[in-house]
Design an enzyme around this catalytic site. Structure first.
Site, PDB file in Angstrom:
ATOM      1  N   GLU A 168       0.817  -1.225   0.000  1.00 53.25           N
ATOM      2  CA  GLU A 168       0.000   0.000   0.000  1.00 53.25           C
ATOM      3  C   GLU A 168       0.847   1.270   0.000  1.00 53.25           C
ATOM      4  OE1 GLU A 168      -3.011  -0.217   3.095  1.00 53.25           O
ATOM      5  OE2 GLU A 168      -4.073  -1.802   2.024  1.00 53.25           O
ATOM      6  N   GLU A 287      -5.489  -8.471  -0.258  1.00 53.89           N
ATOM      7  CA  GLU A 287      -6.197  -8.143   0.998  1.00 53.89           C
ATOM      8  C   GLU A 287      -7.657  -7.913   0.652  1.00 53.89           C
ATOM      9  OE1 GLU A 287      -4.674  -5.248   3.801  1.00 53.89           O
ATOM     10  OE2 GLU A 287      -2.612  -5.663   3.169  1.00 53.89           O
TER      11      GLU A 287
HETATM   12  O1  AHR Z   1      -5.037  -5.909   7.054  1.00 55.04           O
HETATM   13  C1  AHR Z   1      -4.935  -4.766   7.855  1.00 55.04           C
HETATM   14  C2  AHR Z   1      -4.245  -3.617   7.139  1.00 55.04           C
HETATM   15  O2  AHR Z   1      -5.050  -3.177   6.088  1.00 55.04           O
HETATM   16  C3  AHR Z   1      -2.939  -3.920   6.472  1.00 55.04           C
HETATM   17  O3  AHR Z   1      -1.861  -3.829   7.344  1.00 55.04           O
HETATM   18  C4  AHR Z   1      -2.836  -2.870   5.418  1.00 55.04           C
HETATM   19  O4  AHR Z   1      -2.111  -3.300   4.293  1.00 55.04           O
HETATM   20  C5  AHR Z   1      -4.274  -2.530   5.099  1.00 55.04           C
HETATM   21  O5  AHR Z   1      -4.506  -1.174   5.131  1.00 55.04           O
END
Ligand code: AHR
Length: 496
Positions: A168, A287
């Site tokens: 990210e 994610e």
């Molecule tokens: O999964 C929780 C968080 O969400 C992670 O650390 C990040 O990559 C995202 O913003």
């Protein structure tokens, strides 16, 4: 609905059922690793948790972050435990003891039968750290870092194939946040050097943190202009939450997910066209989940504690329905989504929860994930669906029926995953399966609950599947009753 043998979307890459473990909250400490726990094995891994993970048949797990990786020194987590430093962990404002690191994670992954997807730190660090970590993990021996691995007790290389180039990097919250050009340049140079160290690896370039980012999807386009030839995947991240309490709208969020995936496919293909490239970039949705229940309580966490209960969302039945619908959407894009990671796996926005020193239990989202992972292997079939539709606050023409099917050629089994989004009425599914002659219903699993806000806990499961679904095949048509707001897995096969 019509299912046709020849309407193949793609062979499903099993890594679409991956997950994620970050050094965050109690995912590692008190989650997968708790050496003082009565169920801990000789490595300190909780056997009760490992059993639940093994049942899920998770093919790949991303590690060690997430936001955590952007401040992580991997060297802190290898070698004798007594020499490992405690550090301020700035992403989540905790203390990292480093008692668990790369080698422990590789051991743990082997023990639960999963592969490692490793992320490198492109926040505070860069090319040098990435090439050293890769040399430590994958080089056979005879060099400083590979011999250090041997000295640490690992004679054989870890052979980690899939690597993420940071996390990210578009987000201002990220340690070492970068513009798309800054990230693209660094990711390209890191990718180039990593592939010189080990040409067999695959690399994931960061995309946007979510669709609401002001730089979405230009971040992908600009960074891919740099990285296109050197990487194999671009990452997508997305979390949803029913903040307004409007469930009809909430259950339609998978349409947003669909739009997101289509946008990133097009963005990749635009860069492909611009570069006159023959190479196609695939998607790593590394994610995805529901995340919102714990947002307020997390603000109360005392900074600089060790493994506090962070991001411990307790999921409701309606969350499980959305998770099921998100899985259906990922399967519909199996031609381009080759990796996906339910974030995360234990305690932190997770299907599996634990009590420190105590038991472990399954959240309701465990079940659609389990069903998709164990029954959703094979070829994703594109269904033709004609369904009544509704309008909600953010979406129009939302079909009540959300569905996809998977054909397992070897086992000669077709599995239909389906959701009835209606909050009021049951739905009669009529599915033409004439191209699967002789198939009948083997099993019809249902996840249903009168109460959309029902939750599971350490004390018991209010939300758990049964296999008394009502369905039958007559004259080439599968007929099934889908009660209001319910998730279904209908398995069809040739029975003698
Ligand atoms: O999964 C929780 C968080 O969400 C992670 O650390 C990040 O990559 C995202 O913003």
């Amino acid at each position: 609905m019509t299912l046709e043998n020849d309407f193949a979307i793609s062979e499903i890459d099993s890594r679409i059922y991956g997950s994620f473990i970050e050094h965050l909250g109690r995912a590692v400490y008190g989650g997968i690793y708790e050496p003082d726990h009565p169920e801990a094995d000789e490595n300190g891994f909780r056997k009760d948790v490992s059993r639940l993970i093994t049942d899920l048949q998770v093919p790949i797990v991303r590690y060690p972050g997430g936001n955590f990786v952007s401040g992580y020194n991997w060297e802190d987590g290898v070698g004798p435990r007594e020499n490992r430093p405690r550090r301020l962990e700035l992403a989540w404002r905790t203390i990292e003891t480093n008692q668990f690191g790369t080698n422990e994670f590789v051991d743990w992954a082997r023990s639960v039968g999963t592969k490692v997807m490793m992320a490198v730190n492109l926040g505070t660090r860069g090319i040098d750290e990435a090439r050293n970590l890769l040399e430590y993990c994958n080089h056979p021996g005879g060099t400083y870092w590979s011999d250090l691995r041997k000295q640490h007790g690992y004679a054989q290389p870890h052979a980690i194939k899939t690597w993420c180039l940071g996390n990210e990097m578009d987000g201002p919250w990220q340690i070492g946040h970068k513009t798309a050009d800054e990230y693209g340049r660094l990711a390209l140079e890191t990718a180039k050097v990593m592939k010189w160290v080990d040409p067999t690896i695959e690399l994931v370039s960061c995309g946007s943190s979510n669709t609401a980012m002001a730089t979405f999807p230009q971040y992908e386009a600009t960074s891919l202009e740099h990285t296109y030839d050197a990487v194999d995947y671009v990452s997508l991240h997305q979390y949803y939450g029913n903040r307004s309490g409007d469930t009809a709208n909430y259950l339609a969020y998978s349409m947003d997910l669909d739009h997101f995936i289509k946008t990133i496919k097009s963005t990749c293909d635009y860069i492909k066209a611009k570069k006159r490239s023959k190479k196609t970039i695939n998607l790593s949705f590394d994610e995805w989940n529901v995340w919102f229940h714990s947002n307020e309580s997390d603000k109360q966490i005392e900074p600089w504690s060790i493994a506090p209960p962070q991001l411990e969302d307790i999921y409701t039945f309606e969350d499980a329905l959305l998770v099921g619908s998100m899985l259906i959407t990922l399967l519909k894009h199996a031609d381009r989504v080759k990796i996906a990671c339910l974030a995360q796996l234990v305690n932190v926005i997770a299907p599996i929860m634990t009590v420190n020193g105590g038991g472990s239990w399954k959240q309701c989202i465990y079940y659609p994930y389990l069903h998709a992972s164990i029954y959703g292997r094979g070829i994703a079939l594109q269904p033709v669906i004609i369904s009544d539709k509704y309008d909600s606050k953010d979406f129009s023409d939302v079909p009540y029926l959300d569905s996809v099917a998977v054909y397992n050629n070897e086992k000669e089994v077709v599995t239909v995953f389906a959701i009835n989004r209606s909050l009021e009425e049951s739905l009669l599914l009529e599915c033409d399966i004439r191209s699967f002659p002789g198939y009948s219903v083997i099993e019809h699993i249902v996840l249903e609950n009168e109460n959309l806000k029902a939750v599971n806990s350490i004390d018991g499961e209010n939300v758990k599947p049964h296999n008394n679904g009502q369905s039958a095949v007559k004259d080439g048509v599968l007929e099934a009753i889908l009660p209001k707001h319910s998730w279904h897995v209908i398995r069809l096969g040739k029975q003698l």
